[in-house]
Every structure is written in C-alpha cells, then in structure tokens.
Motif scaffolding. Structure first.
Motif, short mmCIF file in Angstrom:
data_model
loop_
_atom_site.label_atom_id
_atom_site.label_comp_id
_atom_site.label_asym_id
_atom_site.label_seq_id
_atom_site.Cartn_x
_atom_site.Cartn_y
_atom_site.Cartn_z
N LEU A 8 0.82 -1.21 0.00
CA LEU A 8 0.00 0.00 0.00
C LEU A 8 0.85 1.26 0.00
O LEU A 8 0.56 2.23 -0.70
CB LEU A 8 -0.93 0.01 1.22
CG LEU A 8 -2.23 -0.78 1.11
CD1 LEU A 8 -3.00 -0.70 2.43
CD2 LEU A 8 -3.10 -0.24 -0.02
N HIS A 9 1.89 1.26 0.81
CA HIS A 9 2.69 2.47 0.96
C HIS A 9 3.65 2.70 -0.20
O HIS A 9 4.03 3.85 -0.46
CB HIS A 9 3.46 2.43 2.28
CG HIS A 9 2.59 2.65 3.48
ND1 HIS A 9 2.05 3.87 3.79
CD2 HIS A 9 2.16 1.81 4.45
CE1 HIS A 9 1.33 3.78 4.89
NE2 HIS A 9 1.37 2.54 5.31
N THR A 10 4.05 1.65 -0.88
CA THR A 10 5.01 1.80 -1.98
C THR A 10 4.37 1.64 -3.35
O THR A 10 4.94 2.08 -4.35
CB THR A 10 6.15 0.77 -1.86
OG1 THR A 10 5.61 -0.55 -2.05
CG2 THR A 10 6.83 0.86 -0.50
N GLY A 11 3.22 0.99 -3.41
CA GLY A 11 2.61 0.70 -4.70
C GLY A 11 3.30 -0.42 -5.44
O GLY A 11 3.01 -0.66 -6.62
N ARG B 9 -3.42 8.44 0.87
CA ARG B 9 -3.84 8.05 -0.48
C ARG B 9 -2.70 7.27 -1.12
O ARG B 9 -1.79 7.87 -1.70
CB ARG B 9 -4.21 9.28 -1.31
CG ARG B 9 -5.36 10.09 -0.72
CD ARG B 9 -5.73 11.27 -1.58
NE ARG B 9 -6.74 12.09 -0.97
CZ ARG B 9 -8.05 11.83 -1.02
NH1 ARG B 9 -8.47 10.77 -1.66
NH2 ARG B 9 -8.91 12.62 -0.41
N PRO B 10 -2.72 5.94 -0.97
CA PRO B 10 -1.59 5.14 -1.49
C PRO B 10 -1.39 5.33 -2.98
O PRO B 10 -2.35 5.59 -3.73
CB PRO B 10 -2.02 3.70 -1.17
CG PRO B 10 -3.03 3.83 -0.08
CD PRO B 10 -3.73 5.12 -0.35
N ARG B 11 -0.17 5.22 -3.40
CA ARG B 11 0.12 5.29 -4.81
C ARG B 11 -0.52 4.11 -5.54
O ARG B 11 -0.72 3.05 -4.97
CB ARG B 11 1.64 5.26 -5.03
CG ARG B 11 2.34 6.55 -4.68
CD ARG B 11 3.85 6.38 -4.79
NE ARG B 11 4.43 6.10 -3.49
CZ ARG B 11 5.69 5.82 -3.30
NH1 ARG B 11 6.51 5.75 -4.33
NH2 ARG B 11 6.15 5.59 -2.09
N PRO B 12 -0.83 4.27 -6.84
CA PRO B 12 -1.41 3.15 -7.59
C PRO B 12 -0.49 1.93 -7.52
O PRO B 12 0.72 2.05 -7.65
CB PRO B 12 -1.52 3.69 -9.01
CG PRO B 12 -1.56 5.19 -8.85
CD PRO B 12 -0.69 5.48 -7.66
N LEU B 13 -1.10 0.78 -7.29
CA LEU B 13 -0.30 -0.44 -7.22
C LEU B 13 0.27 -0.78 -8.60
O LEU B 13 -0.41 -0.68 -9.62
CB LEU B 13 -1.17 -1.60 -6.72
CG LEU B 13 -1.67 -1.46 -5.27
CD1 LEU B 13 -2.68 -2.55 -4.99
CD2 LEU B 13 -0.50 -1.55 -4.32
N ARG B 14 1.52 -1.17 -8.58
CA ARG B 14 2.15 -1.56 -9.82
C ARG B 14 2.64 -3.00 -9.70
O ARG B 14 3.02 -3.44 -8.62
CB ARG B 14 3.30 -0.62 -10.18
CG ARG B 14 4.44 -0.58 -9.16
CD ARG B 14 5.54 0.35 -9.64
NE ARG B 14 6.68 0.34 -8.74
CZ ARG B 14 6.83 1.16 -7.71
NH1 ARG B 14 5.89 2.05 -7.44
NH2 ARG B 14 7.91 1.09 -6.95
#
Length: 289
Positions: free
Chosen positions: A29-32, A283-288
C-alpha cells in the motif's frame, strides 16, 4: 519458540507470525509495489494460521500468544489453546490474504481464503461470544472476558453485526475514566482527566483499542477514540510526555516495568497503521505489478 498445541509447530508468538503478512500488505500500500507480494505469496499463506484450525471447533488452536506486554497489562487474560487473540489475528491475516490475492489477480485464492475467513468468523462469534463481550476462549471452557479479547476482534473486523454494538460498548466502558457522551454543542469533547489508569492494556495494544473504538460504532463518529487520544490519565501518551518521553515508551510508567525502554519499537510501531484504514489520511500510490 513454542508449540502450537496441535496442528503443527510455530517458531514464535502467533501475533508475530501474522504481522509478517500484514507488513507485506502495508508495504504494498505504501510503496505501490507488488513485486515482493507476488514473489512470496505462496510462502506467506501459512502466516495466516489457517493450518492450525481445529475442525472440531472451527477455531485456531494454539496457546502460543503474547496477548500484551508487559505481562501485567494483560487484564488477567486466560490463555487456552482456543483463545481469542490467536483467532483474531488469524482472521485478520486471512482477510489480508484475500486483499493480496485480489491485487495479484488470483481470484481462486481470494475466494478460498475469503471462505476460510468467513467460517472462522462464524466460529468465533458462536463459541466465544457470551452475549455482552468476547470470552478469552471458548465461553463454555474459558469464560473470562479480558479487555483484549473484544478489542482485538473488534479492531480486526471479526465481530458480526449483531454482536458489534455490545462489543463496542464493552471496550469503551472498560476504559476509565469512563468514556461518556460529550455535552451538546461541545467540540472537541472534553478529555477524561483524573487519577484512573485509562485503557486496561499496554501502549502496544492501545492502537488496536483505538481501532476498535473507531471502527466499531459509526454513530459515535470516532468521538470516544478521540477522547482517549486526548486523555492525560496514566495510560496515555500525554502521560508519557509528562514523564519526559520523546517517543513511545515500552510501558506507560516505570511502576509497570522498572527496566522499561524509553524508545520501544513495538509500542511505537502501533501508531503507523493509522493511515492504512483511513483513506482521508493516506492516499496510497497506484499499485504496480
């Protein structure tokens, strides 16, 4: 190290095993970045403790739980092989597996773990609920109701809708000075001030207690948890600051643990999941992938 009490061996407390899985989820969640979760998903599945579920009761069977630290903060929790703490953490872990599987486009795994979680939730509410609070274990065998049993289960979403209002009231009312309704028109509510201890748990479990108060009753709008946060009673962060602490201490005060550390990772680490369940704060970054 310790024995699981049946169904396989554990290398450490049930909570620590589960938190390994939770950290993988929070890191994503925190890194995407899902690469670690993708690479290690199958190896992480045992961390949900589902292999320790006893088919006789439908509950996780292990007595290897920390409950709280220092030991004097466990509210006389009665540890049994079918205990509320291990089952609460297992339920949380299973829901994490469901999330991770969905993010990794593994629908069959998501469905399988969701079904296991639902069966565990039903067993918990059937065997551990006494009508007003959760027992430390199976109520017919271990009827004591420590603060921690209801707090953990409520914080992790394992309490069904029927039992949730009473469980929430139990957690709230066990915190002294009692959390009472705020006077009409006042904002923020006045903090409880006095000589009472406050939460019947340590600074380690305090974050879970706050999560239980925030999540357990939508009509309270978080006011009860806010009053606890603002409190300056003995079991409060303001009390730590008054004692001269600059970060979270291992215990609320030296009379509870004379050799306490003044910068305790476990106590402080409980503050970091705050942003995770609150989309307005994080607002977590979009998951990649």
């Amino acid at each position: 190290s310790g024995s699981s009490g049946g169904g396989g061996a554990q290398s450490c407390h049930a909570e620590w095993i589960v938190l390994t899985l939770v950290m993988v989820r929070d890191d994503a969640l925190h890194t995407g970045d899902l690469s670690f979760a993708r690479q290690h998903f199958d190896a992480l599945v045992p961390a949900a403790l589902a292999h320790l579920i006893d088919p006789q009761w439908g509950l996780v069977k292990t007595a290897d739980v920390l409950v709280d630290w220092p030991p004097g903060q466990r509210d006389r929790f009665n540890v049994s092989v079918y205990n509320a703490v291990a089952n609460a953490f297992a339920y949380r872990a299973l829901r994490v597996l469901v999330e991770l599987a969905a993010w990794l486009s593994r629908p069959d795994d998501a469905a399988r773990h969701a079904a296991t979680a639902e069966r565990l939730r039903r067993a918990i509410n059937h065997h551990m609920w006494n009508g007003s609070a959760f027992c430390d274990g199976i109520c017919s065998l271990t009827p004591h109701t420590a603060f921690h049993s209801s707090a953990y289960l409520l914080a992790f979403g394992a309490v069904n809708q029927t039992n949730r209002p009473a469980a929430w009231r139990y957690v709230r009312d066990r915190i002294s000075s009692p959390v009472s309704p705020r006077p009409a028109g006042s904002w923020p509510p006045a903090p409880p001030v006095g000589s009472h201890d406050g939460m019947p748990c340590s600074s380690y479990v305090a974050q879970y207690a706050l999560e239980a108060l925030y999540a357990g009753n939508a009509t309270d709008h978080g006011l009860s948890a806010l009053r606890v946060l603002e409190s300056d009673v003995k079991h409060s962060w303001l009390h730590m600051m008054a004692r001269g602490a600059t970060t979270t201490m291992e215990a609320w005060d030296t009379d509870e643990k004379p050799n306490l550390t003044w910068s305790q990772c476990a106590a402080g680490a409980r503050l970091d999941p705050w942003a995770t369940p609150c989309p307005t704060l994080c607002r977590p970054r979009p998951l990649r992938t």
